[in-house]
Design a protein around this motif. Structure first.
Motif, short mmCIF file in Angstrom:
data_model
loop_
_atom_site.label_atom_id
_atom_site.label_comp_id
_atom_site.label_asym_id
_atom_site.label_seq_id
_atom_site.Cartn_x
_atom_site.Cartn_y
_atom_site.Cartn_z
N ARG A 14 0.71 -1.38 -0.10
CA ARG A 14 0.17 -0.10 0.05
C ARG A 14 0.94 1.35 -0.10
NH1 ARG A 14 -3.95 -2.86 4.67
NH2 ARG A 14 -5.46 -3.85 2.79
N SER A 15 1.90 1.14 0.63
CA SER A 15 2.63 2.38 0.58
C SER A 15 3.80 2.48 -0.28
CB SER A 15 3.58 2.39 2.14
OG SER A 15 4.52 1.44 2.12
N GLY A 16 4.25 1.30 -0.94
CA GLY A 16 5.22 1.13 -2.09
C GLY A 16 6.75 1.62 -1.58
N SER A 17 7.02 1.36 -0.17
CA SER A 17 8.42 1.65 0.28
C SER A 17 8.43 1.07 1.77
CB SER A 17 8.72 2.86 0.35
OG SER A 17 7.95 3.55 1.16
N LEU A 18 9.48 0.64 1.76
CA LEU A 18 9.91 0.02 3.49
C LEU A 18 9.76 0.86 4.65
CD1 LEU A 18 12.84 -2.03 2.89
CD2 LEU A 18 10.44 -2.89 2.84
N GLY A 19 9.92 2.32 4.29
CA GLY A 19 9.96 3.60 5.04
C GLY A 19 8.60 3.62 5.54
N GLY A 20 7.88 3.85 4.28
CA GLY A 20 6.12 3.97 4.29
C GLY A 20 5.60 2.79 4.98
N ALA A 21 5.97 1.82 5.07
CA ALA A 21 5.45 0.62 5.84
C ALA A 21 5.67 0.89 7.25
CB ALA A 21 5.81 -0.75 5.06
N ALA A 22 6.74 0.93 7.38
CA ALA A 22 7.44 1.18 8.95
C ALA A 22 6.77 2.22 9.65
CB ALA A 22 8.88 1.34 9.01
N ARG A 23 6.42 3.22 8.81
CA ARG A 23 5.69 4.41 9.48
C ARG A 23 4.35 4.03 9.74
NH1 ARG A 23 8.88 7.34 5.98
NH2 ARG A 23 7.08 7.29 4.56
N SER A 24 3.75 3.28 8.94
CA SER A 24 2.05 2.83 9.20
C SER A 24 1.98 2.09 10.31
CB SER A 24 1.76 2.57 7.87
OG SER A 24 2.20 1.46 7.49
N LEU A 25 3.13 1.04 10.30
CA LEU A 25 3.02 -0.05 11.37
C LEU A 25 3.48 0.49 12.77
CD1 LEU A 25 3.74 -3.18 9.02
CD2 LEU A 25 1.67 -2.34 10.07
N GLN A 26 4.33 1.78 12.76
CA GLN A 26 5.01 2.22 13.96
C GLN A 26 6.16 1.30 14.18
OE1 GLN A 26 1.90 3.10 16.54
NE2 GLN A 26 1.60 5.01 15.93
N THR A 27 7.06 0.90 13.40
CA THR A 27 8.10 0.12 13.61
C THR A 27 9.40 0.52 12.78
OG1 THR A 27 9.03 -2.22 14.03
CG2 THR A 27 7.73 -1.55 12.02
N SER A 28 10.42 -0.04 12.86
CA SER A 28 11.44 0.58 12.21
C SER A 28 11.79 -0.01 10.85
CB SER A 28 12.99 0.01 13.13
OG SER A 28 12.98 -1.45 12.96
N HIS A 29 12.35 0.83 10.20
CA HIS A 29 12.78 0.41 8.52
C HIS A 29 13.43 -0.99 8.61
CE1 HIS A 29 14.61 0.48 4.75
NE2 HIS A 29 13.78 1.74 4.44
N PRO A 30 14.47 -1.30 9.31
CA PRO A 30 15.34 -2.37 9.11
C PRO A 30 14.30 -3.79 9.58
CG PRO A 30 16.59 -0.88 10.36
CD PRO A 30 15.26 -0.31 10.08
N THR A 31 13.45 -3.72 10.57
CA THR A 31 12.46 -4.54 11.01
C THR A 31 11.54 -4.82 9.80
OG1 THR A 31 12.58 -4.07 13.10
CG2 THR A 31 10.70 -5.34 12.55
N VAL A 32 11.11 -4.07 9.18
CA VAL A 32 10.23 -4.33 7.87
C VAL A 32 11.08 -4.87 6.84
CG1 VAL A 32 8.74 -3.31 6.15
CG2 VAL A 32 8.75 -2.37 8.52
N GLY A 33 12.07 -4.33 6.62
CA GLY A 33 12.87 -5.24 5.55
C GLY A 33 13.48 -6.84 6.09
N ARG A 34 13.74 -6.76 7.10
CA ARG A 34 13.85 -8.14 7.64
C ARG A 34 12.90 -9.23 7.53
NH1 ARG A 34 15.82 -6.69 12.17
NH2 ARG A 34 13.95 -7.34 13.52
N ARG A 35 11.86 -8.74 7.97
CA ARG A 35 10.36 -9.59 8.00
C ARG A 35 10.13 -9.81 6.43
NH1 ARG A 35 7.60 -9.11 12.77
NH2 ARG A 35 6.10 -10.46 11.74
N LEU A 36 10.33 -8.70 5.64
CA LEU A 36 9.94 -9.05 4.32
C LEU A 36 10.94 -10.13 3.67
CD1 LEU A 36 8.68 -8.66 1.39
CD2 LEU A 36 10.03 -6.59 1.07
N ARG A 37 12.19 -9.94 3.87
CA ARG A 37 12.98 -10.99 3.31
C ARG A 37 12.74 -12.55 3.87
NH1 ARG A 37 16.62 -6.88 4.28
NH2 ARG A 37 17.38 -7.90 6.35
N ALA A 38 12.34 -12.41 5.22
CA ALA A 38 12.00 -13.88 5.73
C ALA A 38 10.75 -14.43 5.31
CB ALA A 38 11.61 -13.52 7.25
N LEU A 39 9.92 -13.59 4.87
CA LEU A 39 8.48 -13.96 4.30
C LEU A 39 8.94 -14.47 2.71
CD1 LEU A 39 5.34 -14.06 4.06
CD2 LEU A 39 5.38 -11.58 3.22
N GLU A 40 9.63 -13.79 2.21
CA GLU A 40 9.83 -14.23 0.65
C GLU A 40 10.53 -15.45 0.65
OE1 GLU A 40 10.07 -10.02 -2.19
OE2 GLU A 40 11.92 -10.62 -0.76
N GLN A 41 11.44 -15.79 1.72
CA GLN A 41 12.19 -17.18 1.82
C GLN A 41 11.41 -18.14 2.25
OE1 GLN A 41 15.56 -16.34 4.69
NE2 GLN A 41 16.70 -15.06 3.26
#
Length: 286
Positions: A14-41
């Motif tokens: 929905r946001s088109g970026s890791l940063g935008g997702a992090a802000r909407s979920l009130q979490t950190s940019h690295p956390t979103v990136g790490r969780r995405l990589r884990a999901l894709e794996q």
């Protein structure tokens, strides 16, 4: 697949970026990136492709977006249903309204509510954005238009009166003319504003000089003698330094609506808040 991972997937889509997702979920940019990589794996597919415009869904990502949204609706429905069964007058209550409503209508209501129910934490979100009640972006919302969702319990609260105001020391403009005067108007890209249309039609020779989507800003600019403003009476009557014009024809009125998701209809703190609102309106009308 865990709901927490799906939630991150949807936020990125929905946001088109890791940063935008992090802000909407009130979490950190690295956390979103790490969780995405884990999901894709975990699913064995790349779900997003990096482009100059940000992250866009791959074909595999597009293939599961509808399923992810179904999972989201189920999780949110469960959250709403459980919240609606809470019987204790404690917890949080998130309220959404326009800026002026939050500044001029809600304060005395919330003062009484907070005194009666001190264990309820209130959050007020104001602005032109319509917060999504189904997604629990707000528990209760006040609007000047009816809600368009069948899942929302709504009712008309009261009729909102408008008046025309000028600076206290300014001369009276001539109704039906307005030559030599200026107008303060509203940003009409966010919706239909009959009062603004009426103002322009009532003073056709006045020049629109300033436009704002905030009624408080309009009122304070009027106080500085920037121009003529049409304001909700509850706003204009509380701003010092401006006065109401006596005109042969008043601006059109609007209705104020309150709504909340039907799954929250048994939430005691929400019912207590609606009751407090109703009591204030009865007393104001008396």
């Amino acid at each position: 697949m865990e709901w927490s991972d799906v939630r991150i997937f949807l936020a990125i889509a929905r946001s088109g970026s890791l940063g935008g997702a992090a802000r909407s979920l009130q979490t950190s940019h690295p956390t979103v990136g790490r969780r995405l990589r884990a999901l894709e794996q975990a699913v064995g597919h790349t779900l997003f492709q990096r482009t100059a415009d940000g992250l866009v869904l791959t074909e595999e990502g597009h293939g599961i977006i509808a399923l992810a949204e179904q999972m989201e609706e189920g999780a949110l429905a469960m959250e709403r249903r459980l919240a609606g069964q809470e019987q204790n007058l404690k917890g949080s209550l998130r309220i959404s309204s326009a800026d002026w409503f939050g500044a001029y209508v809600l304060p005395p209501i919330l003062a009484d509510f907070s005194k009666a129910y001190p264990n309820v934490d209130v959050e007020i979100q104001t602005g032109t954005r319509l917060f999504n009640l189904a997604q629990r972006e707000a528990d209760v919302a006040f609007r000047i238009v009816p809600f368009n969702s069948a899942d929302v319990v709504q009712r008309r609260l009261f009729r909102l009166d408008y008046d025309v105001y000028i600076a206290e020391e300014a001369a009276d403009p001539e109704y039906g003319d307005g030559t030599g005067f200026r107008l303060i108007t509203h940003d009409t890209s966010t919706g239909h504003f009959p009062d603004i249309e009426w103002l322009i039609e009532s003073f056709p020779n006045a020049r629109p000089i300033l436009r704002s989507n905030n009624r408080n800003v309009q009122g304070r600019m009027c106080r500085e003698d920037v121009g003529i403003a049409v304001l909700p009476r509850v706003v204009g009557s509380q701003i010092p330094g401006i006065r109401r014009l006596e005109l042969p024809k008043p601006p059109p009125t609007r209705d104020i609506w309150v709504g909340y998701h039907r799954d929250l209809r048994r939430l005691v703190r929400l019912r207590a808040f609606i009751s407090t609102v109703s009591n204030h309106l009865v007393n104001a009308a008396a």
